[in-house]
Design a protein around this motif. Structure first.
Motif, PDB file in Angstrom:
ATOM      1  N   PRO C  20     -13.746  13.254 -17.944  1.00 59.55           N
ATOM      2  CA  PRO C  20     -14.288  12.280 -17.085  1.00 59.55           C
ATOM      3  C   PRO C  20     -15.846  11.885 -17.214  1.00 59.55           C
ATOM      4  O   PRO C  20     -16.642  12.754 -17.359  1.00 59.55           O
ATOM      5  N   ALA C  21     -15.999  10.779 -17.364  1.00 61.01           N
ATOM      6  CA  ALA C  21     -17.108   9.963 -17.640  1.00 61.01           C
ATOM      7  C   ALA C  21     -17.928   9.768 -16.375  1.00 61.01           C
ATOM      8  O   ALA C  21     -19.239  10.365 -16.207  1.00 61.01           O
ATOM      9  N   SER C  22     -17.252   9.636 -15.449  1.00 57.39           N
ATOM     10  CA  SER C  22     -17.575   9.526 -13.881  1.00 57.39           C
ATOM     11  C   SER C  22     -16.502  10.422 -13.171  1.00 57.39           C
ATOM     12  O   SER C  22     -15.511  10.568 -13.657  1.00 57.39           O
ATOM     13  N   ALA C  23     -16.471  10.649 -11.791  1.00 54.58           N
ATOM     14  CA  ALA C  23     -15.804  11.496 -11.250  1.00 54.58           C
ATOM     15  C   ALA C  23     -14.577  10.495 -10.939  1.00 54.58           C
ATOM     16  O   ALA C  23     -13.517  11.271 -10.458  1.00 54.58           O
ATOM     17  N   ALA C  24     -14.549   9.205 -10.831  1.00 58.12           N
ATOM     18  CA  ALA C  24     -13.611   8.598 -10.815  1.00 58.12           C
ATOM     19  C   ALA C  24     -12.407   8.644 -12.119  1.00 58.12           C
ATOM     20  O   ALA C  24     -11.206   8.217 -11.858  1.00 58.12           O
ATOM     21  N   VAL C  25     -12.790   9.097 -13.366  1.00 58.88           N
ATOM     22  CA  VAL C  25     -11.918   9.163 -14.187  1.00 58.88           C
ATOM     23  C   VAL C  25     -11.704  10.502 -14.383  1.00 58.88           C
ATOM     24  O   VAL C  25     -12.000  11.429 -15.463  1.00 58.88           O
ATOM     25  N   PRO C  26     -10.586  11.435 -13.712  1.00 63.36           N
ATOM     26  CA  PRO C  26     -10.269  12.531 -13.899  1.00 63.36           C
ATOM     27  C   PRO C  26      -9.153  12.617 -15.067  1.00 63.36           C
ATOM     28  O   PRO C  26      -8.305  11.728 -15.399  1.00 63.36           O
ATOM     29  N   PHE C 314      -8.277  18.904   7.503  1.00 63.61           N
ATOM     30  CA  PHE C 314      -7.876  18.556   6.016  1.00 63.61           C
ATOM     31  C   PHE C 314      -6.652  17.863   6.033  1.00 63.61           C
ATOM     32  O   PHE C 314      -5.630  18.264   5.379  1.00 63.61           O
ATOM     33  N   PRO C 315      -6.377  16.564   6.414  1.00 58.13           N
ATOM     34  CA  PRO C 315      -5.214  15.783   6.363  1.00 58.13           C
ATOM     35  C   PRO C 315      -4.832  15.863   5.016  1.00 58.13           C
ATOM     36  O   PRO C 315      -3.529  15.825   4.829  1.00 58.13           O
ATOM     37  N   GLY C 316      -5.578  16.075   3.917  1.00 58.84           N
ATOM     38  CA  GLY C 316      -4.809  15.790   2.468  1.00 58.84           C
ATOM     39  C   GLY C 316      -4.442  17.112   1.955  1.00 58.84           C
ATOM     40  O   GLY C 316      -4.090  17.374   0.956  1.00 58.84           O
ATOM     41  N   GLY C 317      -4.675  18.136   2.910  1.00 62.02           N
ATOM     42  CA  GLY C 317      -4.208  19.469   2.540  1.00 62.02           C
ATOM     43  C   GLY C 317      -5.155  20.356   1.571  1.00 62.02           C
ATOM     44  O   GLY C 317      -6.198  19.778   1.334  1.00 62.02           O
ATOM     45  N   ALA C 322      -9.439  20.084  -2.834  1.00 59.58           N
ATOM     46  CA  ALA C 322      -9.669  20.623  -4.026  1.00 59.58           C
ATOM     47  C   ALA C 322     -10.290  19.257  -4.727  1.00 59.58           C
ATOM     48  O   ALA C 322     -11.285  19.210  -5.429  1.00 59.58           O
ATOM     49  N   ASN C 323      -9.889  17.943  -4.336  1.00 57.12           N
ATOM     50  CA  ASN C 323     -10.344  16.588  -4.797  1.00 57.12           C
ATOM     51  C   ASN C 323     -11.764  16.528  -4.657  1.00 57.12           C
ATOM     52  O   ASN C 323     -12.196  15.952  -5.375  1.00 57.12           O
ATOM     53  N   ARG C 324     -12.105  17.010  -3.446  1.00 54.65           N
ATOM     54  CA  ARG C 324     -13.524  16.660  -2.984  1.00 54.65           C
ATOM     55  C   ARG C 324     -14.517  17.622  -4.102  1.00 54.65           C
ATOM     56  O   ARG C 324     -15.428  16.880  -4.207  1.00 54.65           O
ATOM     57  N   PHE C 325     -14.268  18.304  -4.835  1.00 51.95           N
ATOM     58  CA  PHE C 325     -14.717  19.030  -5.701  1.00 51.95           C
ATOM     59  C   PHE C 325     -14.217  18.589  -7.091  1.00 51.95           C
ATOM     60  O   PHE C 325     -14.910  19.257  -8.091  1.00 51.95           O
ATOM     61  N   GLY C 326     -13.449  17.667  -7.154  1.00 55.05           N
ATOM     62  CA  GLY C 326     -13.274  17.114  -8.697  1.00 55.05           C
ATOM     63  C   GLY C 326     -12.011  17.771  -9.299  1.00 55.05           C
ATOM     64  O   GLY C 326     -11.550  17.592 -10.460  1.00 55.05           O
TER      65      GLY C 326
END
Lengths: 395, 287, 591
Positions: C20-26, C314-317, C322-326
């Motif tokens: 990831p260069a940015s958080a958007a590129v996992p 946490f509707p995303g479970g 975890a996604n929030r932490f990348g």
């Protein structure tokens, strides 16, 4: 991580009794390790009510044995877990009892469903086990040969109904069966019996569970107008069908339902229309069976209530297990199995005798009738407390 | 005569079904969600009624007003706490709404199991059967049917002839439009769920006189109610009345001619067939 | 793969630089994968070394995980919430049992055959059941399971209500290992659906079925395939469980609570995610054991509370948290390390002026309402035609009829001289009729890149599709936002993305439905610039429905005016806009 989190209950009730027993018969034998009897009990879930009696019967059996010095000079200890009325959990718990807890002896769970799930496991681990919660004959067929039925087989439910009513002048019958393995076994046996007795079956149907609305079936029965109606039922359908017959204003001369009328709340559930309904039971307080009076006395002393047939069944299981242990003077599973498969044992429920695969051969069913606010034994005639009251009026 | 009695039985059964389904229908109509706890609320009310009647030896019918009012309040609170937070999600909230009401049904059923046990219970009140011209009419069934009709009638009058009812109807037909007309849609959702819950609970009080109930019955009742609501056209209360009667009649006939095992699957067969053939339901309303 | 060392080196470099260069590129680095696999392998070995009880518990977890993964395909990935996947569990259990009992097959052959059989059943059922949507499908499936119980209870060949007793022939280790295989297979299917180009179609079906078919996704087929995929593992699991228990009867084969548990597990872990079902199952089964050990009476009620709490908080479970932490982020499908260099050569449409799209006497009625009344028009090669008209004039209905979303009551639609009235909308899109929507209909759960790639995929190899998508995004100047979720786009950017999707189809004709609405002046100019050059993109013709007449008057070759379902004017913009009839229709009667 996974182990060591399960809570073992049951100690609370038995502990004082064991303590009393120790004082009563203090001997060197008690220095030995106790014999641990294991079981899974449906303490929660849909089976919890009946399973509570199931547990109490075992507890009375354990207390009884300890009061008489235990088995092989060793006291007994009960270890059980809650299977939540779930067959899958039952399988896991028996695995645990056998492989982790390494209990010495096992007693089967409540209900044919969980017994059916557990039986292959007991077979696999070769544990000779009495099954007081399993009426279904299919469990006690090859390849299963380590489990022993401690109830009359389902095929014997309401078996007295047709001969009894025939003797009282009934001719035509209607036979209904809930669509479950146990009730179907019963229904098939009753259909065959009606044929053998020459009683024409004027209406027959199966119905799915949970029970449907019974009004149409009731109407069909009314239309066929049989002398006797035999319903191989569970509790809710027993209630539902009696109500439906009443709602269309029809009452056959005899009405028998297999499970339901024996339950304490049946009368309060449907009121006066319960009067004169006939049902069956594998045990009755008035029977002069082996140790019955002592069983009832001890049960009442321990739990301050009347025992029911479920409790009698598990108590009988403990009687059978005790007899086998004492006769073989061992806890060796193969010896126990061979002994159980070839010997008769007198129990509170009558004579235990099984075929080589463990199917019960001698336990019988008794018929009783709700007469007013009482239930009385009406068949077999020799043991009857009162004459059957006819006709069923439905009001 | 048999056919006549079958029709009578079918209509009486249908009447009971109307009673069961109308609450769920209202919630779906206004909020667009299927309340999976519907059957649990019916069952809980039924078990409570049994407990009340056996403890106090009073007629269970006395409970109807009290249960209705109490459940209005409880329903409003539940809606505010559990469902309102999801309302802003719109269509994407459908799954989450289902999950929340599903969780709620678990909580209610399991709590009921602990309080009331797992036994099937029923009450022997209102069990008189009146013979009329060779046909039998049972008091409890007639009462349930009459009550179902009464509820549907009241709903009709309320929705069409009062300001608050018309606002609710408008919300169910077009939420966006309702907002522009100055209707407080949030309040409407609260009212709908409160009323739906209260209607379900009232149905439970009467149902214990008709069917043996136990906590695990809840799922069956939810599904049955949903089938009626879906057949009726989802939120169309007149369609639901027709669907309930149709289901009652069909089940009655099938049970008589084909037996009790087929009778049980009639609701599902009807549901799947109708959904494929006539997805808009039996009613006239086009939503 | 036939890669030489250099290519391999480049490949590894590319993979590593995908970090990831940015958080958007996992990016999931190979090292992470290796560690993960090693961890799972260790966890898998534990039960083999400890007690039978632990093994039984682990087998239960695997059973649920396999079911949760299967449910995740149809309900999580394809968005068809099912309350009746247990039907396939039961079908598999019965098929396996019958095969073993009556044909004497060994179970390790019977279970896969049963699994395939279940897939066939799903294909047949899917044609009916998948016509239902939302809650209808959910409860329709539940009803199906109930119907199957009754059918099985009455069918003597499979033991009817009495059930089948099966000889115990499986050891716990065999069941455990077989269950692992099933879970891994189910996981692989999930991976394929969530991380492949084909899988984008499934996401498209979930996010917006209409938009998906407008960009060439055969939605009916895609969801049937997803349905089949979700029916395979449950059948194998059913077969294994039946043989493990040595007994099978209808209530245990079609037990609805099994489904409910599975749904709770998947929800808790994160619906529609790759790791959600596994995490949810493992955690909840273990937590459930604790509830059960300490509060047995309340275990299930606590489950209910847990479900409510997770949905509200946490509707995303777990995966959502975890996604929030990348962590555990989904990797955008077929996304290169950096925005690809656009290398697509221009291929101007061939010259000519034949008719591309023609409608003849098109009438569309909705109930009593006539939306279009006998409209005829034609768009020729090289033309840019604008269709204008007041609200309710029938413009969008016209486009819906041309693209196959509305069935004409009378009249026909012809594309390059052939009637397309009988072909489905996705096929029209594939043949070259692209469209945009009045209110942008984008796939909200995937990136800008994947939205475009989904449209570019049909009929191309992966690398060609990547080129095409990159070109389309570059053309509408969205390269900078390519890895953003569509929800982060402004309304104008959303319309540009719709344009890009239409271009990605490599269309012959593009139908633009109010493409200028809600755009800033600058954005309009950018779109106008694109439209001026459409002939160079290989697009033969453009037809636009438009409100912002000023934005299109100067770039249109011809204008057609619709009023209340009928055509009232046609011609060059200057003439049409002076037509008194047109002025009246727009401004009302000028007296």
């Amino acid at each position: 991580m996974l182990g060591g989190t399960l809570r073992v209950r049951g100690g609370a009730i038995i502990a004082p009794l064991i303590a009393a027993a120790v004082l009563f018969a203090a001997s060197a034998a008690y220095a030995q390790k106790p014999i641990v009897v294991g079981a899974s009990i449906s303490e929660t879930g849909p089976l919890a009510v009946d399973a509570a009696y199931h547990l109490k019967g075992i507890q009375v059996g354990v207390a009884d044995a300890n009061a008489h010095g235990g088995w092989l000079g060793r006291k007994l200890e009960l270890k059980y877990y809650d299977d939540q009325s779930n067959p899958g959990t039952g399988v896991r718990l028996y695995t645990r009892l056998i492989t982790e807890d390494k209990v010495d002896l096992l007693v089967g769970p409540y209900s044919s469903g969980i017994s059916q799930a557990v039986a292959p496991l007991l077979n696999k681990y070769e544990r000779a086990t009495p099954m007081p919660g399993a009426s279904l004959p299919a469990i006690f067929q090859a390849p299963n040969k380590w489990t022993f039925q401690l109830l009359p087989p389902a095929t014997g439910y309401a078996e007295g109904m047709l001969p009894m009513t025939k003797a009282m002048g009934a001719h035509t019958v209607a036979i209904l069966q809930a669509q479950l393995s146990f009730t179907l076994a019963c229904g098939q046996a009753r259909l065959a019996q009606a044929k053998a007795l020459g009683m024409p079956v004027v209406y027959s149907t199966t119905y799915a569970m949970p029970p449907p609305d019974f009004s149409s079936i009731a109407l069909a029965i009314k239309n066929a107008n049989p002398d006797a109606v035999v319903v191989c039922s569970y509790y809710p359908d027993a209630v539902g069908l009696a109500q439906a017959l009443h709602r269309i204003g029809y009452a056959p001369r005899f009405l028998a339902e297999t499970i339901g009328p024996a339950e304490a709340q049946f009368g309060s559930a449907i009121g006066p229309i319960a009067n004169r309904i006939i049902s069956n039971t594998s045990w009755w307080p008035s029977l002069k069976t082996h140790g019955n009076a002592a069983f009832i006395a001890r049960y009442k002393a321990m739990f301050h209530e009347e025992p029911d047939y479920h409790a009698a069944g598990t108590y009988a299981a403990m009687q059978v297990l005790g007899a086998a242990v004492k006769a073989t003077k061992s806890l060796d599973q193969t010896k126990l199995r061979d002994w159980l498969a070839t010997h008769e044992v007198e129990t509170v429920q009558g004579t235990f005798k099984s075929d080589p695969n463990g199917l019960s051969l001698k336990f019988g069913q008794y018929m009783f009738q709700i007469q007013g606010d009482k239930r009385v034994l009406i068949w077999p005639t020799a043991l009857a407390q009162a004459k059957p009251q006819v006709p069923y009026t439905g009001k | 005569m048999i056919v006549l009695q079958l029709v009578v039985n079918g209509v009486l059964l249908g009447g009971t079904y109307i009673l069961l389904a109308q609450g769920l229908n209202l919630v779906f109509g206004v909020m667009g969600i299927v309340n999976l706890a519907h059957g649990a609320i019916i069952t809980l009310a039924g078990l409570f009624t049994y407990w009340f009647a056996t403890q106090t030896h009073q007629s269970p019918l006395l409970l109807i007003p009290a249960v209705f009012i109490a459940m209005l309040a409880i329903g409003a609170v539940l809606q505010r706490l559990l469902l309102e937070p999801l309302a802003k999600l719109g269509g994407k909230g459908e799954l989450l709404n289902l999950m929340v009401t599903f969780g709620l049904s678990y909580v209610i059923v399991e709590t009921a199991l602990n309080f009331f046990g797992s036994q099937y219970v029923s009450l022997p009140d209102l069990q008189t059967t009146w013979p009329v011209g060779g046909l039998a009419f049972n008091e409890a069934l007639v009462a349930a049917g009459a009550f179902g009709a009464l509820i549907s009638g009241c709903l009709h009058i309320w929705l069409h002839y009062t300001a608050s009812g018309q606002a609710l109807l408008a919300t169910s037909q077009n939420p966006t439009g309702a907002v522009t007309c100055g209707i407080d849609v949030r309040r409407m959702r609260g009212i709908a769920f409160a009323l739906g819950t209260a209607l379900a609970a009232t149905a439970g009080v009467l149902l214990i006189l008709i069917l043996p109930l136990s906590a695990p019955t809840a799922d069956t009742l939810t599904i049955l109610s949903f089938v009626i609501v879906a057949l009726g056209g989802l939120g169309d209360y007149r369609g639901a009345v027709m669907a309930a009667l149709l289901l009652g009649l069909v089940q009655s006939a099938v049970g008589y001619y084909l037996g009790g095992d087929v009778e049980v699957v009639v609701p599902y067969l009807l549901l799947i067939t109708f959904m494929v053939v006539r997805p808009q339901g039996l009613g006239q309303a086009t939503r | 793969m036939n890669l030489d060392a250099r290519q391999l080196g480049q490949w590894i470099e590319r993979r590593l630089s995908a970090a990831p260069a940015s958080a958007a590129v996992p990016g999931r680095r190979p090292v992470t994968v290796v560690i993960l696999v090693a961890l799972i392998a260790c966890a898998g070995a534990v039960p083999l070394l400890t007690s039978a009880y632990v093994m039984q518990l682990a087998t239960d977890i695997l059973t649920f995980a396999a079911l949760a993964y299967s449910w995740n395909i149809i309900s999580g990935c394809a968005g068809y919430l099912s309350f009746g996947q247990v039907s396939f569990f039961g079908i598999g259990a019965y098929a396996t049992s019958v095969l073993v009992l009556r044909s004497g097959l060994p179970w390790y052959l019977a279970a896969p055959i049963a699994s395939a059989f279940s897939g066939v059943v799903a294909a047949l059922l899917g044609t009916v059941m998948l016509r239902l949507r939302g809650i209808m499908f959910a409860l329709g499936m539940l009803g199906l399971a109930r119907i199957l119980v009754v059918v099985a209870s009455d069918w003597d060949y499979i033991g009817a209500a009495g059930g089948l007793t099966l000889p115990a022939q499986l050891t716990p280790v065999a069941v455990y290992v077989a269950m692992w295989v099933t879970v891994i297979a189910a996981f692989a299917l999930n991976y394929f659906v969530l991380q492949s180009g084909w899988g984008l179609s499934v996401t498209g079906v979930r996010d917006d079925e209409v938009a998906a078919s407008a960009i060439g996704v055969p939605t009916a087929r895609i969801k049937t395939v997803a349905f089949i995929m979700s029916a395979l593992a449950p059948a194998a699991v059913g077969g294994l469980v039946a043989w493990n228990r040595s007994f099978l009867d209808p209530p245990s084969a079609f037990d609805p609570t099994l489904d409910l548990q599975v749904i709770v597990f998947a929800l808790f872990g994160g619906i529609g995610t790759l790791w959600g079902p596994a995490l949810g199952t493992v955690i909840l089964v273990l937590v459930g054991e604790q509830f059960w050990a300490y509060l047995p009476d309340l275990q299930l009620a606590l489950y209910g509370v847990l479900v409510i709490a997770v949905v509200l908080a946490f509707p995303g479970g777990i995966v959502g948290i975890a996604n929030r932490f990348g962590w555990l982020r989904r990797r955008p499908v077929l996304a290169p390390a950096a925005f690809p260099v656009v290398s697509r050569p221009p291929h101007p449409a061939p010259p000519g002026n034949e008719i591309i799209i023609e409608v003849r006497d098109l009438t569309v009625r909705f109930g009593g309402l006539v939306a279009l009344n006998g409209v005829s028009l034609a768009v020729r090669r090289g033309e840019m035609v604008s269709i204008i008209g007041a609200n309710g004039a029938g413009k969008t209905t016209l486009f819906n009829a041309i693209t196959g979303f509305v069935k004409p009551s009378a009249g026909g639609v012809f594309y390059q001289g052939k009637s397309v009235s009988d072909i489905p909308s996705y096929e029209r899109a594939r043949q070259g009729i692209a469209r945009t929507f009045q209110i942008p209909r984008l796939m909200d759960s995937i990136t800008v890149w994947e939205n475009t790639l989904l449209a570019a995929r049909y009929g191309k190899r992966a690398d060609a599709a990547v080129d095409q998508a990159a070109w389309a995004l570059h053309t509408v100047k969205l390269d900078g936002l390519w890895l953003e979720p569509t929800t982060k786009l402004s309304p104008g950017q959303q319309r540009r993305l719709e344009m890009a999707r239409a271009l990605a189809l490599d269309p012959t004709v593009i139908l633009l439905d109010e493409v200028m609405a809600g755009m800033t002046r600058n954005e309009q100019d950018e779109i106008r610039a694109v439209l001026r050059h459409f002939r160079e993109f290989g697009v033969a013709a453009v037809a636009g429905v438009e409100h912002v007449i000023s934005a299109i008057a100067d770039i249109s070759d011809r204008m057609i005016v619709l009023d209340r379902g009928g055509k009232i004017a046609e011609g060059v913009p200057e003439a049409v806009l002076r037509d008194p009839l047109v002025i009246e229709s727009y401004l009302g009667k000028v007296s």
